[in-house]
Design a protein around this motif. Structure first.
Motif, PDB file in Angstrom:
ATOM      1  N   LEU A 349      43.862  10.574  34.453  1.00 58.59           N
ATOM      2  CA  LEU A 349      44.573  10.470  35.724  1.00 58.59           C
ATOM      3  C   LEU A 349      44.426  11.824  36.423  1.00 58.59           C
ATOM      4  O   LEU A 349      45.119  12.773  36.086  1.00 58.59           O
ATOM      5  CB  LEU A 349      46.053  10.147  35.505  1.00 58.59           C
ATOM      6  CG  LEU A 349      46.386   8.932  34.643  1.00 58.59           C
ATOM      7  CD1 LEU A 349      47.895   8.680  34.641  1.00 58.59           C
ATOM      8  CD2 LEU A 349      45.649   7.691  35.133  1.00 58.59           C
ATOM      9  N   SER A 362      46.601  14.242  31.841  1.00 57.48           N
ATOM     10  CA  SER A 362      47.266  12.975  31.516  1.00 57.48           C
ATOM     11  C   SER A 362      46.234  11.869  31.454  1.00 57.48           C
ATOM     12  O   SER A 362      45.304  11.842  32.255  1.00 57.48           O
ATOM     13  CB  SER A 362      48.313  12.614  32.574  1.00 57.48           C
ATOM     14  OG  SER A 362      49.317  13.595  32.623  1.00 57.48           O
ATOM     15  N   VAL A 363      46.429  10.980  30.491  1.00 56.42           N
ATOM     16  CA  VAL A 363      45.461   9.894  30.323  1.00 56.42           C
ATOM     17  C   VAL A 363      46.164   8.551  30.144  1.00 56.42           C
ATOM     18  O   VAL A 363      47.320   8.479  29.712  1.00 56.42           O
ATOM     19  CB  VAL A 363      44.543  10.122  29.096  1.00 56.42           C
ATOM     20  CG1 VAL A 363      43.708  11.368  29.268  1.00 56.42           C
ATOM     21  CG2 VAL A 363      45.344  10.179  27.807  1.00 56.42           C
ATOM     22  N   ASP A 364      45.414   7.509  30.495  1.00 61.71           N
ATOM     23  CA  ASP A 364      45.810   6.142  30.193  1.00 61.71           C
ATOM     24  C   ASP A 364      44.831   5.637  29.139  1.00 61.71           C
ATOM     25  O   ASP A 364      43.616   5.799  29.285  1.00 61.71           O
ATOM     26  CB  ASP A 364      45.724   5.285  31.467  1.00 61.71           C
ATOM     27  CG  ASP A 364      46.016   3.820  31.189  1.00 61.71           C
ATOM     28  OD1 ASP A 364      47.010   3.531  30.493  1.00 61.71           O
ATOM     29  OD2 ASP A 364      45.236   2.965  31.650  1.00 61.71           O
ATOM     30  N   ALA A 370      51.475   4.247  26.192  1.00 63.98           N
ATOM     31  CA  ALA A 370      51.622   5.697  25.999  1.00 63.98           C
ATOM     32  C   ALA A 370      52.603   6.034  24.867  1.00 63.98           C
ATOM     33  O   ALA A 370      52.391   6.986  24.112  1.00 63.98           O
ATOM     34  CB  ALA A 370      52.075   6.349  27.298  1.00 63.98           C
ATOM     35  N   HIS A 388      56.516   8.479  32.239  1.00 62.49           N
ATOM     36  CA  HIS A 388      56.044   8.632  33.631  1.00 62.49           C
ATOM     37  C   HIS A 388      56.171  10.074  34.108  1.00 62.49           C
ATOM     38  O   HIS A 388      55.867  10.382  35.250  1.00 62.49           O
ATOM     39  CB  HIS A 388      56.772   7.670  34.562  1.00 62.49           C
ATOM     40  CG  HIS A 388      58.263   7.691  34.412  1.00 62.49           C
ATOM     41  ND1 HIS A 388      59.010   8.833  34.610  1.00 62.49           N
ATOM     42  CD2 HIS A 388      59.148   6.729  34.071  1.00 62.49           C
ATOM     43  CE1 HIS A 388      60.279   8.565  34.412  1.00 62.49           C
ATOM     44  NE2 HIS A 388      60.393   7.297  34.064  1.00 62.49           N
ATOM     45  N   HIS A 395      52.421   7.358  39.181  1.00 61.92           N
ATOM     46  CA  HIS A 395      51.898   6.446  38.167  1.00 61.92           C
ATOM     47  C   HIS A 395      51.597   5.078  38.771  1.00 61.92           C
ATOM     48  O   HIS A 395      50.592   4.458  38.453  1.00 61.92           O
ATOM     49  CB  HIS A 395      52.874   6.336  36.990  1.00 61.92           C
ATOM     50  CG  HIS A 395      52.718   7.467  36.012  1.00 61.92           C
ATOM     51  ND1 HIS A 395      53.278   8.702  36.231  1.00 61.92           N
ATOM     52  CD2 HIS A 395      52.028   7.562  34.845  1.00 61.92           C
ATOM     53  CE1 HIS A 395      52.956   9.503  35.220  1.00 61.92           C
ATOM     54  NE2 HIS A 395      52.200   8.842  34.377  1.00 61.92           N
ATOM     55  N   VAL A 400      49.560   2.347  36.632  1.00 65.91           N
ATOM     56  CA  VAL A 400      50.124   2.360  35.278  1.00 65.91           C
ATOM     57  C   VAL A 400      51.619   2.686  35.371  1.00 65.91           C
ATOM     58  O   VAL A 400      52.089   3.209  36.381  1.00 65.91           O
ATOM     59  CB  VAL A 400      49.429   3.403  34.364  1.00 65.91           C
ATOM     60  CG1 VAL A 400      47.978   3.020  34.132  1.00 65.91           C
ATOM     61  CG2 VAL A 400      49.508   4.801  34.962  1.00 65.91           C
ATOM     62  N   SER A 403      51.908   7.337  31.027  1.00 65.25           N
ATOM     63  CA  SER A 403      50.677   7.964  30.569  1.00 65.25           C
ATOM     64  C   SER A 403      51.014   8.956  29.454  1.00 65.25           C
ATOM     65  O   SER A 403      52.185   9.201  29.159  1.00 65.25           O
ATOM     66  CB  SER A 403      49.964   8.682  31.726  1.00 65.25           C
ATOM     67  OG  SER A 403      50.760   9.744  32.232  1.00 65.25           O
ATOM     68  N   THR A 404      49.971   9.510  28.860  1.00 64.94           N
ATOM     69  CA  THR A 404      50.132  10.503  27.792  1.00 64.94           C
ATOM     70  C   THR A 404      49.600  11.830  28.317  1.00 64.94           C
ATOM     71  O   THR A 404      48.470  11.890  28.791  1.00 64.94           O
ATOM     72  CB  THR A 404      49.319  10.083  26.553  1.00 64.94           C
ATOM     73  OG1 THR A 404      49.737   8.769  26.167  1.00 64.94           O
ATOM     74  CG2 THR A 404      49.552  11.058  25.400  1.00 64.94           C
ATOM     75  N   ARG A 405      50.437  12.873  28.235  1.00 61.65           N
ATOM     76  CA  ARG A 405      50.037  14.165  28.803  1.00 61.65           C
ATOM     77  C   ARG A 405      50.004  15.257  27.740  1.00 61.65           C
ATOM     78  O   ARG A 405      50.971  15.452  27.014  1.00 61.65           O
ATOM     79  CB  ARG A 405      51.024  14.582  29.896  1.00 61.65           C
ATOM     80  CG  ARG A 405      50.677  15.945  30.521  1.00 61.65           C
ATOM     81  CD  ARG A 405      51.738  16.419  31.486  1.00 61.65           C
ATOM     82  NE  ARG A 405      52.945  16.820  30.783  1.00 61.65           N
ATOM     83  CZ  ARG A 405      54.101  17.153  31.383  1.00 61.65           C
ATOM     84  NH1 ARG A 405      54.195  17.078  32.698  1.00 61.65           N
ATOM     85  NH2 ARG A 405      55.136  17.530  30.678  1.00 61.65           N
TER      86      ARG A 405
END
Lengths: 434, 149
Positions: A349, A362-364, A370, A388, A395, A400, A403-405
């Motif tokens: 992202l 940050s990724v999806d 996540a 978020h 987001h 989405v 996400s994971t940061r």
């Protein structure tokens, strides 16, 4: 403390130095779930070096007293330490000490400005505050990428005053299109509230250009510097913003202290937000007169030990060197984004590798929520943020809900980055998503 | 012995999170409720189906982590047996106790929770208890709305 700045090394930070820095952070030397802790959640809150913890403890052991009141020796010492801390933090971001207001955190700083403008709009503050008054037809402009702290207070303010809240859209790569921003900034715009660095995408926004556009239309600019002040040299005067906020706990200091910067002439014209003791000159049973800034905005007992610890954190950061920290995190950020980009089913992202960004990504993950990603990483001792990140609209913009940061700081190493990249590469397999 | 992560993500849970029983809202419902976990954005809408005597099923729609989705799917199977409102309320209470058992589990006669016991591993992870409870709380709220309607 100022003398340490002269000793700042000029060579780039390397893994060797980052590992030495880690020795100052005892919390990082632990096992989590049977693995050495890999702390990649500094975007949420940073860890604290021993010297900061010791300076805060030393204040309580040696100097604690109420500040700005009382004539005894300890009271004078505490007041001097408190005001020296203000001067240190002000110099750190290139502004005057009387332009720095202590707050509990950045969120309170933004709310302070929003409520003070609301009070001016309700007629408080006399002729001096006239310039802040919002009326129907006036606009406050934010971006689609703001943290909730730089969005919700403006929703409330516009709802109270009849002004309109508008936003600059965020592009697919997380950036702001200056052409679209220019179309939205008009003489109706009274304030632009924008983040310096996105806490989700790591995008570094073009603040100079946005400030020029806003000022040309007569609008004020409030900068959310939460993800920039801890990580890179910051000269608020050079950026020419009117207000700025950042939080101590994200820059090696304790929780409970933040900073609001306001240009002196603006702070002196703004009516107060919180009122009570310590911010007045004359009080009768009917009405009160107020101290000039910054005391006007510091009602009640202040966060003294935290402010002193924040100044200590600034000393630590300056001794390492903000430009060196910036360069190291840029390297770690690029290593992160390159690593994640190479994993099948992982979508970044924000900007792709090669584009300047902060040290956070940050990724999806396709097919894995996540929360589950974060749980898997935690089982390997890797701490990241999931959810978020207090930026639901952004987001939603990316389609989405969460996400994971991973977010780095000066004490992270390339090994930390490689560990999270390797673990991320296993996630879809573990959950049967491929 | 399986590690904590594997006890959280048992295969049956991962299967339920993908093959979601009861997923898809159906018409002809008695009451519905929507629940949101604001920390992560997980959300679910649950509808109760049945008659005056029994709740014979739930239909639901949601998005969220594997735990919240699997838990909704398992709850759907449990309710499909046909439960009186008292029985369903009792099972929700039991499940809540299980989720808050901090990995110790609970004593139960005749296994009224059925497959839902596989979610016991969730109780070791306090941050995930809300995920496990999401569908059950929605069902509980929907039941109270039924009386109010």
């Amino acid at each position: 403390m100022s003398s340490t700045a002269d000793l700042t090394p000029t060579d780039p930070i390397t893994d060797v130095e980052a590992k030495q820095l880690r020795n100052d952070f005892p919390i990082l030397e632990q096992q989590v779930n049977g693995h050495p802790l890999v702390y990649l959640d500094s975007g949420a809150t940073s860890q604290k070096p021993m010297c900061v913890l010791e300076d805060e403890q030393d204040f309580y052991e040696q100097h604690n007293a109420a500040v700005h009141r009382g004539a005894h020796t300890l009271a004078a010492e505490a007041t001097e330490l408190f005001e020296n801390a203000r001067a240190t933090v002000a110099r750190f971001v290139g502004v005057g000490a009387d332009e720095v207001v202590w707050t509990s955190n950045a969120t309170e700083g933004i709310n302070l400005v929003a409520y003070a403008i609301g009070n001016a709009s309700a007629g408080r503050g006399g002729a001096a505050a006239e310039r802040f008054r919002l009326r129907e037809g006036d606009e406050i402009l934010v971006t689609e990428g703001e943290h909730h702290a730089n969005l919700v207070p403006w929703q409330e303010l516009t709802a109270r005053t009849g002004a309109t809240l508008r936003h600059i859209p965020i592009e697919d790569d997380g950036s702001i299109d200056l052409g679209r921003a220019a179309e939205l900034i008009s003489p109706r715009t009274r304030l632009l509230a924008v983040t310096h660095i996105s806490n989700v995408t790591g995008v570094i926004n073009p603040i100079e250009e946005l400030v020029a556009l806003a000022h040309a239309s007569g609008a004020l600019v409030l900068l959310d510097a939460c993800q920039s002040a801890p990580h890179r040299p910051l000269d608020l005067r050079a950026l020419d913003v009117d207000f700025a906020v950042f939080s101590g706990h994200k820059m090696l200091a304790p929780t409970g202290v933040g900073v609001l910067y306001g240009r002196a002439e603006l702070l002196d014209a703004l009516p107060p937000f919180l009122t009570g003791g310590s911010m007045i000159t004359t009080v009768t049973l009917e009405a009160s007169e107020y101290l000039p800034a910054p005391q006007r905005f510091e009602a009640g007992t202040q966060r003294v030990s935290q402010a002193i610890a924040l100044a200590s954190a600034v000393g630590y950061l300056e001794a390492v060197g903000m430009d060196r920290i910036d360069a190291w995190e840029a390297e770690l950020g690029q290593r992160l984004v390159r690593g994640f980009e190479a994993i099948d089913g992982v979508r970044i992202l924000g900007p792709s590798a090669g584009v300047p960004r902060a040290g956070l990504v940050s990724v999806d993950v396709d097919g894995v929520h996540a929360h589950d990603v974060g749980q898997y990483l935690d089982s390997l001792g890797i701490a990241v943020r999931v959810g978020h990140h207090c930026a639901q609209p952004l987001h939603r913009r990316f389609g989405v809900t969460a996400s994971t940061r991973a977010s780095a700081y000066l004490y992270n190493t390339t090994e930390d980055i490689d560990a999270v990249v390797a673990a991320m590469g296993e996630v879809r397999d573990y959950f049967g998503a491929k | 012995m399986a590690n904590a992560l594997d006890s959280l993500y048992q295969q049956v849970i991962l299967d339920h999170s993908k093959q979601r029983h009861g997923s898809g809202l159906r018409d002809g419902f008695l009451a519905e409720d929507h629940q949101l976990n604001p920390t992560c954005g997980d959300e679910i809408t649950v509808r109760l189906h049945g008659d005056d005597a029994l709740i014979t099923g739930i239909s639901w729609e949601g998005q969220g982590c594997s735990i919240s989705m699997a838990s909704a799917s398992i709850l759907s199977d449990l309710v499909a047996e046909g439960l009186s409102r008292e029985q369903l309320a009792e099972r929700i209470e039991l499940f809540r106790a299980l989720m808050h058992s901090r990995g110790k589990g609970i004593e139960q006669d005749d296994e009224p929770l059925g497959d839902a016991v596989v979610l016991e591993g969730v109780s070791k992870f306090s941050a995930r208890v809300k995920c496990g409870m999401l569908a059950w709380v929605a069902t509980e709220h929907a039941m109270t709305k039924e009386h109010g309607a």
